[in-house]
Design a protein around this motif. Structure first.
Motif: not given
Ligand code: BES
Ligand code: ZN
Length: 641
Positions: A356, A306, A333, A595, A330, A180, A308-309
């Motif tokens: 989210e 998992g 997502h 992870r 994923l 973040a 990152m967008e």
């Molecule tokens: N944007 C998030 C990852 C994130 C959130 C990074 C908050 C840092 C701070 C990403 O979109 C995400 O939610 N990834 C999930 C996978 C998803 C299928 C639920 C993950 O990495 O587990």
């Protein structure tokens, strides 16, 4: 700590005024969408209305009401030897008429020089250092200033960066994870999700490596190691991303490609061959894709998430390569974030659920459109279980963290990354869909994205919008009970039901197996898809004896599965059951994979079952390969000094 309390020169009313002018709030003082106020004291409502008027991001030192960045020109060099990024970030800025300064976020950066409109300026020393917010850089401005350039170097310990060392014939790799609030560890920037800017970049990397960003990307290696990038659409700093490594490019559709190291490029191209179908389905649901291309970069296994967008280029863990395309949800997502998050962005990390929760909902809809309702309902069932478990886990410790709207002031925004934002958010949106009907809901969601594209959204404005545009019927409004969902604890009892007959059959099979049936004769393991296998393994009773795990392992060799979700669920139960034949695989996995979603439950299972020695032994070996986001969590869990 509130970083803004330190800044006294700038009046509070200025903030309110600027936000009102910018149209960021709709403080009509009447309906703010919090009308089930019966249960709530008027002062709480008044407070909330007041909050609408001054959306201040507690996790950034920037004061966008005074001066904000609008465009970045980044010129940088990536040095694997010193593990640093150094360069110059040149920003176009806009300022309030009487602005005398612009404030940037930095964290562990060394600032060498600052220029305003091309002329070097004296700037005060960086402000006091905060453990996760870093230090403000205040640049004095003279009236009419248009551009600020900052020459700087990052620290070898920069929190966003993971430098993966070369090994054998494998080249080194560098990737960033900015969300973040880690962008400020590799570039001085106004690191707040409510502040957007476009960017161009020129990046020098070692010869033979490719550089990629959240921008228009190269498709081949540059001999000289020099790359240029352009991101024409304005994005917030947490979506700034860079990766450098020996990667190849493989097209999988008109607008989609995968990037991966040579060993994985074929597998990746097969696994994600359906990306374009997902993209088409997403556009069919909620409107045109705004970022031109949608590519996927497979990172080293140390990637702490998992996915990152990052715009135009999702970063993903290689652990979603299962060989059978079973983990593409994923990608759905991260793709969905191209609308929820990247187009309409949470204004502060307290509003994280707007990113989210919407994305999980959208992900489910993409999955349903492409793979059918049975598959998406199985995923929803797993999401429900995850939510119930999470509510259980945090209700006693931190009940406020089960609200959709968070209060993260003074805390690391990472604390808000729980299943609440994701799955409670999902079920809240699903409840609205079921209340007003899918057709109306879809039309509404499309306009929501369109009307707020390239802008921020906070919870209070969202509630106001919802009241005005979707929950206009008193009956619908009463049925939803949005105050309970957004500002209340736990899971309200009007949560939609999910049912999946296949998951129910798995539960029945598990009950039979736990009652003593044998794996070989009585378990349809080979007929099950990933969701069913995962459900079975993750619901085995904690105290199941090792012999029962041996029965499963003998029958189906589960410990050798290529699906990392299934393997993870298996290993967690193996730890709890004390089934030691799996431990070598566990150790190998923990050393290879960084992870956090897998690490936390695995180390915790060791901790909770008296295997602290084993946990610390493995962690000691694995820790140097993990990203700061993972070590931050694991150090605390394992009390690592
Ligand atoms: N944007 C998030 C990852 C994130 C959130 C990074 C908050 C840092 C701070 C990403 O979109 C995400 O939610 N990834 C999930 C996978 C998803 C299928 C639920 C993950 O990495 O587990
Ligand atoms: Zn997400």
């Amino acid at each position: 700590m509130n970083p803004h309390t330190a800044l006294t020169r700038w009046s509070f009313s200025l903030v309110v005024g600027a936000l009102l002018i910018a149209g960021c709030a709709a403080p009509n003082g009447e309906s703010t969408g919090t009308d089930s106020t019966d249960a709530e004291a008027p002062s709480a409502k008044a407070q909330r209305i007041a909050a609408m008027k001054q959306v201040i991001d507690q996790h950034s030192f920037a004061r966008p009401d005074e001066a904000r960045i609008t465009h970045l020109d980044w010129n940088a060099r990536v040095d694997f030897g010193t593990r640093t990024i150094s360069g110059t970030a040149t920003y176009d800025i806009t300022t309030a008429e009487d602005a005398e300064r612009i404030i940037f976020d930095t964290h562990e950066l060394t600032v060498q020089e600052v220029l305003v409109d091309g002329a070097p300026v004296d700037f005060p020393p960086l402000g006091e250092s905060h453990p996760f917010l870093g230090r403000p850089l205040t640049v004095p401005l003279s009236p009419g200033a248009k551009q600020v350039a900052i020459r700087y170097t990052s620290s070898p310990d920069a929190g966003a960066l993971l430098w993966v060392e070369a090994q054998g014939d494998k080249s080194p790799f560098l990737f960033t994870q900015s969300q973040a609030i880690l962008a400020r560890t590799w570039i001085p920037v106004q690191d707040s999700p409510g502040i957007r800017f476009s960017y161009n970049a020129t990046v020098q990397v070692p010869e033979g490596l490719m550089a990629l960003m959240s921008a228009e990307n190269p498709t081949a290696v540059s001999d000289a190691g020099q790359y240029t990038f352009r991101m024409a659409q304005p994005i917030p700093a947490y979506l700034l991303a860079l990766a450098v490594g020996e990667v190849e490019y493989r097209s999988v559709g008109d607008r989609c490609a995968v990037y991966a190291v040579p060993e994985l490029i074929d597998e990746a191209a097969f696994e994600f061959a359906e990306m374009e179908d997902l993209l088409l389905a997403a556009e069919g649901l909620y409107g045109k894709y705004a970022w031109d291309r949608y590519d996927l970069l497979i990172l080293p296994a140390a990637f702490p998430f998992g996915g990152m967008e990052n715009p135009r280029l999702t970063f993903a863990t290689p652990t979603i390569i299962a060989g059978d395309r079973s983990l593409v949800a994923l990608v759905a997502h991260e793709l969905a974030h191209s609308w929820s998050g990247n187009l309409v962005t949470n204004s502060t990390w307290d509003d994280f659920w707007l990113n989210e929760g919407f994305t999980v909902y959208f992900e489910q809809r993409i999955m349903e459109a492409v793979y059918g309702r049975e598959t998406s309902e199985m995923l929803a069932t797993l999401s429900y279980q995850g939510l119930v478990d999470e509510v259980d886990a945090i209700s006693d410790l931190n009940p406020d963290d089960t609200h959709l709207k968070l209060h993260l002031a003074g805390r690391n925004p990472d604390d808000g990354m729980t299943a609440i934002a994701y799955d409670k958010g999902y079920f809240f949106l699903r409840l609205m869909e079921e209340t007003v009907g899918r057709e109306r809901f879809d039309t509404w969601l499309s306009s929501y994205f369109k009307e707020h594209a390239f802008g921020g959204m906070d919870t209070e404005r969202f509630v106001e919008y919802l009241d005005r545009t979707l929950l206009v019927d008193a009956g619908d409004k009463a049925a939803v009970r949005l105050d309970e969902w957004i500002y209340g604890p736990g899971l309200p009892d009007n949560c939609p039901n999910v049912s999946s007959p296949r998951i129910e059959r798995v539960d029945a099979t598990l009950a039979d197996w736990e009652a003593g049936k044998t794996a070989t004769a009585d378990l349809p393991w080979n007929d099950w898809i990933y969701q069913e296998r995962y459900r079975f393994l993750s619901n085995i009773a904690d105290d199941t004896p090792a012999e029962r795990m041996a029965d499963l392992d003998k029958a189906w060799s589960i410990g050798t599965t290529g699906n990392n979700e299934v393997l993870f669920a298996w290993m967690e139960q193996a730890i709890r059951s004390g089934y030691s034949p799996t431990y070598p695989r566990l150790e190998q996995f923990l050393i290879e994979v960084g992870r956090r979603k897998f690490l936390t439950p695995l180390y915790r299972a060791m901790k909770e079952t008296g295997k602290m020695d084993m946990a610390l032994d493995i962690y000691g070996k694995a820790r140097p390969g993990y990203h700061s986001v993972a070590t931050g969590t694991m150090d605390e869990l394992l009390d690592w000094k």
